[in-house]
Motif scaffolding. Structure first.
Motif, PDB file in Angstrom:
ATOM      1  N   TYR A   1      11.281   0.350  -0.063  1.00 58.26           N
ATOM      2  CA  TYR A   1      12.412   1.274  -0.231  1.00 58.26           C
ATOM      3  C   TYR A   1      12.091   2.322  -1.295  1.00 58.26           C
ATOM      4  CZ  TYR A   1      17.045   3.091  -1.328  1.00 58.26           C
ATOM      5  OH  TYR A   1      18.105   3.933  -1.555  1.00 58.26           O
ATOM      6  N   VAL A   2      11.559   1.896  -2.415  1.00 59.37           N
ATOM      7  CA  VAL A   2      11.209   2.835  -3.486  1.00 59.37           C
ATOM      8  C   VAL A   2      10.160   3.826  -3.008  1.00 59.37           C
ATOM      9  CG1 VAL A   2      10.107   3.011  -5.753  1.00 59.37           C
ATOM     10  CG2 VAL A   2      11.862   1.274  -5.346  1.00 59.37           C
ATOM     11  N   ALA A   3       9.135   3.336  -2.307  1.00 60.44           N
ATOM     12  CA  ALA A   3       8.057   4.211  -1.835  1.00 60.44           C
ATOM     13  C   ALA A   3       8.570   5.250  -0.850  1.00 60.44           C
ATOM     14  CB  ALA A   3       6.962   3.374  -1.185  1.00 60.44           C
ATOM     15  N   ALA A   4       9.614   4.933  -0.090  1.00 59.98           N
ATOM     16  CA  ALA A   4      10.099   5.827   0.963  1.00 59.98           C
ATOM     17  C   ALA A   4      11.030   6.929   0.451  1.00 59.98           C
ATOM     18  CB  ALA A   4      10.829   5.014   2.031  1.00 59.98           C
TER      19      ALA A   4
ATOM     20  N   ALA B   1       2.575   7.607   4.052  1.00 58.89           N
ATOM     21  CA  ALA B   1       2.026   8.310   5.217  1.00 58.89           C
ATOM     22  C   ALA B   1       2.788   7.928   6.475  1.00 58.89           C
ATOM     23  CB  ALA B   1       0.537   7.982   5.373  1.00 58.89           C
ATOM     24  N   LEU B   2       3.174   6.663   6.582  1.00 58.55           N
ATOM     25  CA  LEU B   2       3.977   6.204   7.712  1.00 58.55           C
ATOM     26  C   LEU B   2       5.316   6.950   7.729  1.00 58.55           C
ATOM     27  CD1 LEU B   2       3.330   3.923   9.793  1.00 58.55           C
ATOM     28  CD2 LEU B   2       4.761   2.415   8.420  1.00 58.55           C
ATOM     29  N   GLY B   3       5.844   7.208   6.539  1.00 56.91           N
ATOM     30  CA  GLY B   3       7.117   7.917   6.434  1.00 56.91           C
ATOM     31  C   GLY B   3       7.038   9.374   6.854  1.00 56.91           C
ATOM     32  N   ARG B   4       5.844   9.963   6.785  1.00 57.93           N
ATOM     33  CA  ARG B   4       5.682  11.361   7.197  1.00 57.93           C
ATOM     34  C   ARG B   4       5.410  11.501   8.693  1.00 57.93           C
ATOM     35  NH1 ARG B   4       2.937  11.282   2.166  1.00 57.93           N
ATOM     36  NH2 ARG B   4       0.919  10.945   3.190  1.00 57.93           N
ATOM     37  N   ALA B   5       5.152  10.395   9.363  1.00 59.13           N
ATOM     38  CA  ALA B   5       4.853  10.424  10.788  1.00 59.13           C
ATOM     39  C   ALA B   5       6.121  10.654  11.611  1.00 59.13           C
ATOM     40  CB  ALA B   5       4.159   9.131  11.202  1.00 59.13           C
ATOM     41  N   ALA B   6       5.932  10.960  12.883  1.00 57.93           N
ATOM     42  CA  ALA B   6       7.032  11.410  13.743  1.00 57.93           C
ATOM     43  C   ALA B   6       8.126  10.355  13.905  1.00 57.93           C
ATOM     44  CB  ALA B   6       6.484  11.815  15.105  1.00 57.93           C
TER      45      ALA B   6
ATOM     46  N   ALA C   1      11.084  -1.426  14.375  1.00 62.76           N
ATOM     47  CA  ALA C   1       9.628  -1.235  14.320  1.00 62.76           C
ATOM     48  C   ALA C   1       9.213  -0.739  12.937  1.00 62.76           C
ATOM     49  CB  ALA C   1       9.192  -0.243  15.384  1.00 62.76           C
ATOM     50  N   ARG C   2       8.109  -1.271  12.432  1.00 60.11           N
ATOM     51  CA  ARG C   2       7.659  -0.916  11.087  1.00 60.11           C
ATOM     52  C   ARG C   2       7.439   0.588  10.939  1.00 60.11           C
ATOM     53  NH1 ARG C   2       2.840  -0.597   7.971  1.00 60.11           N
ATOM     54  NH2 ARG C   2       3.217  -1.267   5.817  1.00 60.11           N
ATOM     55  N   LYS C   3       6.984   1.245  11.985  1.00 58.07           N
ATOM     56  CA  LYS C   3       6.702   2.677  11.892  1.00 58.07           C
ATOM     57  C   LYS C   3       7.972   3.511  11.731  1.00 58.07           C
ATOM     58  CE  LYS C   3       6.485   3.023  16.956  1.00 58.07           C
ATOM     59  NZ  LYS C   3       5.588   3.321  18.106  1.00 58.07           N
ATOM     60  N   ARG C   4       9.141   2.913  12.021  1.00 61.22           N
ATOM     61  CA  ARG C   4      10.408   3.627  11.874  1.00 61.22           C
ATOM     62  C   ARG C   4      11.108   3.309  10.548  1.00 61.22           C
ATOM     63  NH1 ARG C   4      14.377   3.088  16.560  1.00 61.22           N
ATOM     64  NH2 ARG C   4      14.778   5.302  16.141  1.00 61.22           N
ATOM     65  N   LEU C   5      10.708   2.214   9.909  1.00 61.69           N
ATOM     66  CA  LEU C   5      11.417   1.749   8.707  1.00 61.69           C
ATOM     67  C   LEU C   5      11.494   2.782   7.583  1.00 61.69           C
ATOM     68  CD1 LEU C   5      10.464  -2.015   8.248  1.00 61.69           C
ATOM     69  CD2 LEU C   5      12.752  -1.056   8.574  1.00 61.69           C
ATOM     70  N   PRO C   6      10.403   3.525   7.272  1.00 62.26           N
ATOM     71  CA  PRO C   6      10.523   4.484   6.166  1.00 62.26           C
ATOM     72  C   PRO C   6      11.635   5.497   6.370  1.00 62.26           C
ATOM     73  CG  PRO C   6       8.216   4.178   6.784  1.00 62.26           C
ATOM     74  CD  PRO C   6       9.031   3.492   7.825  1.00 62.26           C
TER      75      PRO C   6
ATOM     76  N   ASP D   1       0.879  -1.173   0.000  1.00 61.20           N
ATOM     77  CA  ASP D   1       0.000   0.000   0.000  1.00 61.20           C
ATOM     78  C   ASP D   1       0.915   1.221   0.000  1.00 61.20           C
ATOM     79  OD1 ASP D   1      -1.657   2.166   0.662  1.00 61.20           O
ATOM     80  OD2 ASP D   1      -3.057   0.864   1.740  1.00 61.20           O
ATOM     81  N   VAL D   2       1.154   1.783  -1.176  1.00 56.90           N
ATOM     82  CA  VAL D   2       2.130   2.864  -1.317  1.00 56.90           C
ATOM     83  C   VAL D   2       1.721   4.083  -0.499  1.00 56.90           C
ATOM     84  CG1 VAL D   2       3.248   4.441  -2.942  1.00 56.90           C
ATOM     85  CG2 VAL D   2       2.847   2.055  -3.594  1.00 56.90           C
TER      86      VAL D   2
END
Length: 460
Positions: free
Chosen positions: A374-377, A237-242, A344-349, A231-232
C-alpha cells in the motif's frame, strides 16, 4: 557461496511476476548460483495412483524446479491435518481452533522424511540449503539423520507464539528440538525471536552462547529476526502498467464523491475481518459526517473453503456487511462493498492508490506485506494513510502508520477518523518515512541479510 537450494511447501517459477516478490527475490539468488527449488507440486495424486512421490523436474532459466506429488493420505495429514489444523492456529494464538485429536503428526513426520529422502539425493556437498515455513520445520533433522552436512537455514514466515502457547502442542518438544538441526533460524520480528529465546531457555534448558546463539541437545543454533520486505521498484512498475492504471482511473471515477477505505487479504481468522467491520460500523455511529461519503471495500480472497472455521467466518462477514448496509445504506450509497474473490496482483497497485485509507488490522500476523505494498503504491504528493495493527510484524518497522489494537473497536474507529481527516503535510511526512523504510529493508535486503548471516556461522 555454493549452490543455493530453496525448499518450501510450494514452488513458484521465479520468472513470472504473478508468483510474487518472494519468488522473484529467491529467483535472483537461485539464478546466480544455478540453484535448485524443491517442494510439493500442489497436486494430490488419485487414490492408488503410482505418481504420488514421483519427482517432476523442469528448468526456469538456470534454476531447476523439482516438485513431488502427495498421496491423498499424506495431503490430509501433513498439509490439512497438522500444518494447517495444528501449527497454523497455534502459531496464530488460536488454541481454540487447533485440532489436537487428529493424530496427524505421523503424516507430517512422514512427508518431511520423504521430502528429505528425495532431496538428499539431489544435494551437492557445498550446497547451501534454505528451508521455508512451518510445513517443513523438521526437514533439516531428517536430512542430518541421513548424513547431510550442508549449511542449512530456516525461515519462519508466520508468528512464533509465547512458550506457554507453544507448549500446548502435543510433542512440542520434538518439534522445537528439530530447529536445532539448522545452523540459522530466522524470524519476522524481534517479538518472535524473544519467544524462541524464552522457549529454548525454559523448556529445553538451552545455554546462551553469545548474541542469539543457543546450545541444547548437543547442538548450537543461531537465531535472529529478518523482517521480510517487498520489491518496491517492481511493485511500483506494476502500478504504472496498464492493468493497474485502468483500475485506478475506474475507481476514481466511480467513487469521485467518496473516500475509500480498503482491506485486502485472504479469508482467514487471523486477519481480524469481523473486528474491522465492527470498527467501521463504530466509525459511522460515532462520526456521522462519514455517512454517505466513506466506503469500505473489503476484499477477502477465498481460502480453505472446506474448513469449518473458514465457512463460519465467511457467514459472519456476510452477515455483518449486510447489517451495516441495511442500517446505514442509502439509495445512492452502500457503506460496505464486501468481495469474496481474488484480485489479480497486476491490478492491486491501482486499487491501493485509489484508497484514502488502508486497513491492515490482523489479530496476529508474521509480517503482512499488504501494508508495505500500500505504501509503495501511493502518490507521494497526495498519499493515503495506513492504519496498522500493532499485532502485525510490520508494526515493528512501520511506526509512522497509525497503530491500533484491532480488538478495540472504539479506538480503531478513532484512528480511521484521524486517517480520513489527516492534513496533507502530515500524510506526506508519514508516507515519506514509511517509503524510506520499506526501500531500505526491501525483499532483496532480507534475502542478503539472511544468506550473509548463514554464511558467517561456524557450522557443525
Amino acid at each position: 557461496m555454493g549452490r543455493l537450494v530453496v525448499v518450501s511447501n510450494r514452488v513458484a517459477d521465479p520468472r513470472k511476476s504473478a508468483s510474487g516478490g518472494l519468488a522473484v527475490a529467491l529467483g535472483q539468488a537461485l539464478e546466480s548460483t544455478g540453484g535448485l527449488w524443491f517442494g510439493w507440486s500442489g497436486r494430490v495424486a488419485a487414490p492408488g495412483e503410482a505418481e504420488a512421490g514421483r519427482l517432476h523436474t523442469q528448468m526456469a532459466g538456470r534454476v531447476q524446479l523439482v516438485t513431488m506429488d502427495l498421496s491423498p493420505t499424506d495431503h490430509d495429514s501433513y498439509y490439512l491435518g497438522y500444518s494447517n489444523g495444528v501449527l497454523w492456529p497455534v502459531f496464530h494464538y488460536r488454541l481454540d481452533l487447533a485440532n489436537f485429536d487428529g493424530g496427524h503428526i505421523g503424516g507430517y513426520q512422514r512427508v518431511n522424511r520423504r521430502f528429505a529422502h528425495q532431496l538428499a539425493a539431489l544435494l551437492r556437498p557445498d550446497d547451501v540449503v534454505w528451508v521455508h515455513d512451518y510445513h517443513l520445520i523438521p526437514l533439516a533433522a531428517e536430512l542430518r539423520a541421513m548424513g547431510c552436512r550442508q549449511r542449512m537455514g530456516f525461515f519462519l514466515h508466520i508468528p512464533l507464539p509465547p512458550p506457554l502457547i507453544l507448549a500446548a502442542i502435543p510433542e512440542h518438544d520434538w518439534l522445537m528440538r528439530s530447529l536445532f538441526a539448522y545452523d540459522l533460524v530466522g524470524f519476522q520480528s524481534e517479538v518472535d525471536l524473544a519467544h524462541f529465546s524464552r522457549y529454548v531457555r525454559t523448556e529445553a534448558d538451552a545455554q546462551v552462547q553469545g548474541p542469539n546463539a543457543f546450545r541444547a541437545f548437543g547442538k548450537t543454533v543461531h537465531a535472529a529476526s529478518f523482517p521480510i520486505g517487498i520489491d518496491v521498484d517492481e511493485f511500483q512498475a506494476l502500478g504504472r502498467a496498464a492493468d493497474a492504471q485502468d483500475l485506478y482511473h475506474q475507481m476514481r471515477e466511480e467513487y469521485s464523491r467518496r473516500r475509500l477505505l480498503l482491506g485486502v487479504e485472504r479469508m482467514d481468522y487471523s486477519k481480524g475481518l469481523p473486528q474491522r467491520l465492527k470498527a467501521f460500523r463504530q466509525l459511522l455511529q460515532s462520526y456521522p459526517e462519514n455517512r454517505g461519503s466513506a466506503t469500505l471495500i473489503q476484499i477477502a480472497a477465498p481460502s480453505r473453503e472446506s474448513v469449518d472455521a473458514y465457512a463460519s467466518l465467511r457467514q459472519e462477514l456476510e452477515s455483518l456487511s449486510g447489517q451495516i448496509n441495511s442500517n446505514f445504506g442509502e439509495l445512492d450509497w452502500m457503506p460496505v462493498r464486501y468481495i469474496h474473490r481474488n484480485v489479480a496482483r497486476k491490478r492491486l497497485p491501482g486499487l491501493y492508490r485509489a484508497a484514502s485509507v488502508a486497513l491492515v488490522t490482523p489479530l496476529r500476523d508474521g509480517m503482512n506485506l499488504v501494508a508495505k505494498e500500500y505504501v509503495a503504491a501511493q502518490d507521494p504528493d497526495d498519499p493515503g494513510v495506513l492504519v496498522l495493527s500493532r499485532f502485525a510484524g510490520a508494526a515493528e518497522q512501520m511506526t509512522e502508520a497509525l497503530l491500533v489494537n484491532p480488538y478495540d473497536a472504539t479506538r480503531t474507529a478513532e484512528a480511521m477518523q484521524s486517517a480520513l481527516r489527516m492534513p496533507l503535510e502530515e500524510r506526506r511526512r508519514r508516507h515519506a518515512a514509511l517509503l524510506e523504510g520499506i526501500r531500505t529493508q526491501d525483499v532483496h535486503w532480507w534475502r542478503q541479510q539472511f544468506l550473509d548471516t548463514l554464511a558467517s556461522i561456524q557450522t557443525h
